[in-house]
Design a protein around this motif. Structure first.
Motif, PDB file in Angstrom:
ATOM      1  N   VAL A  90      48.778  75.890  89.325  1.00 29.87           N
ATOM      2  CA  VAL A  90      47.507  75.170  89.331  1.00 29.87           C
ATOM      3  C   VAL A  90      46.584  75.642  88.214  1.00 29.87           C
ATOM      4  O   VAL A  90      45.442  75.221  88.135  1.00 29.87           O
ATOM      5  N   LEU A  91      47.073  76.536  87.359  1.00 31.01           N
ATOM      6  CA  LEU A  91      46.185  77.147  86.366  1.00 31.01           C
ATOM      7  C   LEU A  91      46.326  76.496  84.997  1.00 31.01           C
ATOM      8  O   LEU A  91      47.393  76.009  84.628  1.00 31.01           O
TER       9      LEU A  91
ATOM     10  N   GLN B 254      44.807  85.019  81.732  1.00 28.32           N
ATOM     11  CA  GLN B 254      43.939  85.985  82.410  1.00 28.32           C
ATOM     12  C   GLN B 254      44.632  86.579  83.633  1.00 28.32           C
ATOM     13  O   GLN B 254      44.535  87.769  83.914  1.00 28.32           O
ATOM     14  N   LEU B 255      45.360  85.707  84.354  1.00 22.14           N
ATOM     15  CA  LEU B 255      46.101  86.203  85.521  1.00 22.14           C
ATOM     16  C   LEU B 255      47.105  87.262  85.093  1.00 22.14           C
ATOM     17  O   LEU B 255      47.243  88.315  85.731  1.00 22.14           O
ATOM     18  N   PHE B 256      47.794  86.998  83.977  1.00 17.39           N
ATOM     19  CA  PHE B 256      48.815  87.953  83.532  1.00 17.39           C
ATOM     20  C   PHE B 256      48.185  89.291  83.180  1.00 17.39           C
ATOM     21  O   PHE B 256      48.760  90.348  83.434  1.00 17.39           O
ATOM     22  N   GLU B 257      46.986  89.241  82.597  1.00 18.73           N
ATOM     23  CA  GLU B 257      46.291  90.493  82.294  1.00 18.73           C
ATOM     24  C   GLU B 257      46.049  91.282  83.579  1.00 18.73           C
ATOM     25  O   GLU B 257      46.259  92.493  83.641  1.00 18.73           O
ATOM     26  N   VAL B 258      45.595  90.554  84.619  1.00 16.03           N
ATOM     27  CA  VAL B 258      45.342  91.208  85.908  1.00 16.03           C
ATOM     28  C   VAL B 258      46.637  91.806  86.457  1.00 16.03           C
ATOM     29  O   VAL B 258      46.672  92.953  86.925  1.00 16.03           O
ATOM     30  N   LEU B 259      47.721  91.047  86.343  1.00 16.08           N
ATOM     31  CA  LEU B 259      48.996  91.531  86.882  1.00 16.08           C
ATOM     32  C   LEU B 259      49.452  92.788  86.144  1.00 16.08           C
ATOM     33  O   LEU B 259      50.003  93.718  86.749  1.00 16.08           O
ATOM     34  N   LYS B 260      49.189  92.818  84.838  1.00 18.91           N
ATOM     35  CA  LYS B 260      49.595  94.011  84.076  1.00 18.91           C
ATOM     36  C   LYS B 260      48.802  95.237  84.533  1.00 18.91           C
ATOM     37  O   LYS B 260      49.357  96.337  84.649  1.00 18.91           O
ATOM     38  N   VAL B 261      47.498  95.034  84.804  1.00 17.40           N
ATOM     39  CA  VAL B 261      46.689  96.145  85.299  1.00 17.40           C
ATOM     40  C   VAL B 261      47.246  96.624  86.644  1.00 17.40           C
ATOM     41  O   VAL B 261      47.399  97.833  86.878  1.00 17.40           O
TER      42      VAL B 261
END
Lengths: 523, 373
Positions: free
Chosen positions: A182-183, A190-197
């Motif tokens: 849905v993104l 941005q989601l991938f950045e969060v997942l990497k963190v």
């Protein structure tokens, strides 16, 4: 509630989550077969497979929403018994569902504390939840304000609220089910950045997707699922999109179709030029697609499912309205400005086998004979008088059931009482025998037994030989390869290229399905 | 783990289940009658005699039946498109206005012209009052349940305004219109029978009953024999497949609501053209709402709707008799009995389905086993 016991094996302790020989059946359907899976902490682990491959079932087992039939689930090396999502949460498993489960009129804070209010009065729980949100938001760089109203947030932010909900109980394993569906591309980044963190902080992230690019971009390891089984495990660094695509769709050749080479195809029956479709939510589903289909030709549409095939079929059939470009069907031009609906398209001689027979192809609570005139209810099949000719409707159904070997041959049985294969035969009989000049065929053999598959393939080729122009969409690569004269490959709603039957082999198609142009015209 | 419930055979679903529901309702009512110190068997006898045996009882029962047939058909038509039309009351109310306006305008004409036009006027205004919520549902996504309820209030307000103002009979104190011209009077059954030499007691039972029977037949033809009916049922069962089949879903919804409202509007032929010959405030008296129960109980099929209408007609008439005969049974008590029946055959229509289905399945199996053994 929860039965936890130590296991002897020391080696398995290095995995955050381990599944051993997990099976799950729904009735006769074996949704998961002998699943073995091992996920290390501090990694992003991808699970890839087509729609219906069993990914969501597997994750629902891990999250306790389905109970496995047998097999073991180990978390941090300890055998656990997942009986409910409460069990899963208590074992540190969190899940972000494909469809968000948020109350839009509540604030972030209220949504997060939902279910853990901690008493009749909200005050205490509210302060605890607020502190938790601030803490998680800082630690994982989520940038979410606890007092924002969910309805004011964009989709990407809402997803982060879901992540906070999943993490609030201290989850060490986070499951994301098709999170980017849905993104927008930016939100996905941005989601991938969060997942990497999250990964760097030691969380084991399980990413379920059918998009190859995501797997390649972000995961450390990947398991490939097909038809309920894990068919491969790869280190992401050591695999390629082409290999993954092949593993996802690479099925055994079911049967060879005898196929006569006819004289070169005739005139162009329908074509699309720069066709585009953007959904009402603003998601670009189809982008700049051009092709033409000639009389006596089958154009196959290949691609990992969910790359625009459904939208393409529905736009061509008049069920959705294109937003860019034009379609020309037998001289009838459809543009974003023109009026279109399924009736107009049908009236020029187009017949359509919809991908999903239960949603579109049939009315399950109608009798077979009534389904046999669906879409043709105003044609002379129902007589010419003011009232529908019941005898004609019944005779029509009886004749077609005989021609297409629909069993049981009972026009008055309800459609829901036929088996899947026979339901499909009802749809096929209706659409094939209505003298199509152009035929749109979606997943003609999905859920159909082998004998019926052969029959349907023969019928398709017979129509082609009779001069019908056919567009064939199928997730079965073998079906596409054995029936089509030319093959168009879709990836991300774009036309990657059209190859002729002779040029098409698994590897070429696999590469194209991963979005790579053919050698010689590399992007 | 719960075992799946075997499907109920068609005959049991259509006949046995409604009868069991009715029996359950009557049983509870019997207990209540017992509790207030009356004999339930005797009370039932009085009700039945009042509805069918006493002089004029049957006439009144059929007069009420006529109303329920019209409103029941209104609800059933919409329901075939999976639309829940709660607005039968308002549509019927406006139907009365349509009938009256045409009747006044056609006062000069003979009955043979004025009557059909007045009937058409009733159906037309009823249809209009159904079309607006239908349009709002189809094109604007406003939920039909909400809009039809609201349109009941709007209809009621319009009628209060008309009957206390512009349409108030000059010199009248009670809110009602002037009498309609005689040319638009539907003859009562006792007048018709008298004309052919048979004497029956004088009741409100009138020729609109024949219209109701005709409407039942037309409804059946429409739903199961016409292309429009096919489209209505397709939209109701699977709107996405209907769209695929080239059926214009929004337009079908609007047309369905027009027909539904039209059936409701025909209530005016009984109450206004047949009985009161003028519009009286609140003449619809809840018939529109009871139509929901009639359609539910009648399973949206004309035969079922007729039988359910007859049942509710008998309850209305027999209930009035009950009120009259017993000191301790009041009008409210009769309403309670009606409420029980609506509860059991409407809201709880499928309560007895699982046990009944299991029972039938077990009996069938044991009979088969016996036959083979």
């Amino acid at each position: 509630m929860t039965a936890t016991e130590k296991t002897g094996g020391g080696a398995s302790a290095s995995y955050a989550l381990e599944l051993k020989g997990v099976n799950k059946s729904f009735g006769l359907i074996r949704a998961n077969r002998n699943i073995n899976l091992a996920v290390r902490p501090g990694t992003i682990h991808g699970i890839i497979g087509e729609n219906g491959a069993g990914k969501s079932t597997l994750m629902n087992i891990v999250y306790g929403m389905h109970t496995r039939d047998d097999g073991e689930i180990l978390i941090d090396g300890e055998r656990v018994d997942m009986r409910s999502s409460a069990d899963a949460i208590s074992h540190g498993v969190g899940m972000v569902h494909q469809h968000f489960m948020l109350v839009p009129t509540f604030t972030v804070l209220e949504n997060v504390m939902l279910g853990t209010e901690g008493g009749a009065l909200l005050r205490e729980g509210r302060e605890a939840a607020r502190a938790r949100i601030v803490e998680l938001s800082e630690r994982y760089n989520l940038a979410i304000s606890p007092d924002a109203l969910v309805s004011d947030l964009n989709v990407g932010q809402r997803q982060r609220v879901e992540i906070i909900k999943a993490l609030k109980g201290g989850a060490k394993i986070l499951i994301l089910d098709e999170p980017t569906g849905v993104l927008t591309p930016q939100e996905a980044e941005q989601l991938f950045e969060v997942l990497k963190v999250l990964r760097d902080r030691g969380v084991a992230v399980l990413l379920i997707t059918h998009k190859l690019a995501e797997i390649m971009e972000i995961t450390d390891a990947v398991d490939i699922m097909r038809q309920g089984e894990i068919v491969g495990h790869r280190k992401t660094a050591q695999t390629s999109p082409a290999e993954l695509a092949e593993l996802m769709v690479g099925r055994e050749v079911l049967l060879e179709v005898e196929r006569t080479e006819v004289s070169p195809p005739g005139d162009v029956r329908f074509s699309a030029s720069h066709l585009g479709y953007t959904s009402s939510q603003g998601v670009v589903e189809l982008d700049d697609i051009s092709f033409e289909v000639r009389s006596g030709e089958i154009l196959g549409v290949a691609g990992v499912s969910g790359n625009g095939q459904t939208q393409l079929m529905e736009v061509l059939a008049g069920m959705r309205h294109l937003t860019a470009g034009a379609i020309n069907i037998l001289g009838t031009e459809v543009t974003p400005a023109s009026e279109t609906n399924p009736r107009i398209i049908r009236d020029v001689g187009v017949r359509h086998i919809p991908e999903d027979r239960h949603t579109h192809g049939l009315i399950l609570h109608f009798e077979a004979r009534e389904n046999m005139i669906l879409g043709l209810q105003d044609s002379d099949l129902t007589g010419t008088g003011l009232l529908m000719d019941q005898d004609a409707i019944e005779a029509n159904c009886r004749a077609k059931m005989k021609d297409y070997d629909v069993r049981p041959s009972e026009p008055r049985h309800f459609a829901k009482n036929f088996s899947g294969g026979n339901q499909q035969k009802i749809v096929i009989a209706r659409e094939f025998s209505a003298h199509p000049v152009v035929l749109l065929v979606g997943q003609p053999t999905r859920g159909v037994d082998v004998g019926a598959i052969e029959f349907i393939h023969k019928q398709l080729l017979a129509l082609r030989d009779a001069g019908c122009a056919i567009l064939l969409v199928s997730v079965e690569l073998d079906e596409i390869m054995s029936l089509s004269d030319r093959i168009m490959v879709l990836c991300g709603g774009k036309n990657v290229g059209i190859v002729s039957r002779d040029e098409a082999d698994r590897q070429t198609l696999g590469l194209m399905m991963a979005g790579q142009k053919r050698t010689g015209e590399a992007a | 783990m719960s075992t799946p419930i075997p499907p109920l055979p068609r005959w049991a679903d259509l006949f046995l289940l409604p009868v069991i529901n009715l029996m359950a309702a009557l049983f509870i009512c019997g207990l209540i009658v017992l509790a207030i110190g009356e004999n339930p068997i005797e009370a039932l006898g009085v009700m039945l005699k009042g509805a069918f045996v006493y002089s004029g009882g049957l006439g009144y029962t059929l007069y009420y039946t006529t109303n329920f047939v019209f409103t029941g058909l209104a609800v059933a038509t919409a329901f075939h498109a999976m639309l829940f039309n709660i607005g039968g009351e308002g549509q019927a109310y406006l139907g009365g206005l349509g009938a009256a306006l045409v009747a006044f305008a056609m006062g000069w004409a003979p009955s043979i012209i004025a009557l059909p036009l007045a009937i058409a006027g009733a159906a037309l205004l009823g249809a209009c009052w159904g079309v607006i919520p239908g349009y709002l549902q189809a094109r604007r996504g406003s939920h039909i349940v909400i809009t039809t309820i609201m349109f009941n209030f709007i209809a009621a307000s319009i009628m209060v305004w008309l009957l206390t103002g512009p349409m108030l009979e000059p010199g009248q104190q009670s809110p009602q219109s002037a009498p309609l011209p005689a040319s638009s009077h539907l003859p009562a059954m006792h007048e018709i029978f008298a004309a052919i030499g048979i004497k029956i007691s004088s009741t409100p039972f009138n020729a609109s009953f024949l219209l109701a029977l005709l409407a039942l037949v037309l409804f059946w033809v429409l739903i199961w024999r016409t292309r429009l009916g096919y489209a209505i049922r397709a939209v109701g069962q699977n709107p996405e497949a209907a769209h695929y089949a080239g059926i214009n879903v929004p337009r079908t919804i609007i047309i369905t609501m027009a027909i539904s409202g039209g059936f409701a509007g025909l209530l005016a032929t009984n109450e206004i053209l047949g009985v009161s010959d003028r519009i009286i405030l609140n003449y619809t008296a809840g018939y529109g709402f009871t139509g929901i129960a009639v359609a539910l109980m009648g399973r949206n099929h004309p035969i079922g709707i007729f039988l359910a209408s007859l049942l509710f007609g008998a309850l209305y008439q027999g209930g009035a008799e009950l009120d009259f005969e017993f000191q301790s049974i009041t009008r409210e008590m009769v309403l309670l009995i009606q409420g029980m029946i609506i509860l059991f055959s409407g809201a709880l229509a499928y309560m007895f389905n699982p046990p009944l289905a299991r029972l039938i399945a077990r009996l069938t199996v044991s009979r088969r086993a016996a036959a083979h053994g």
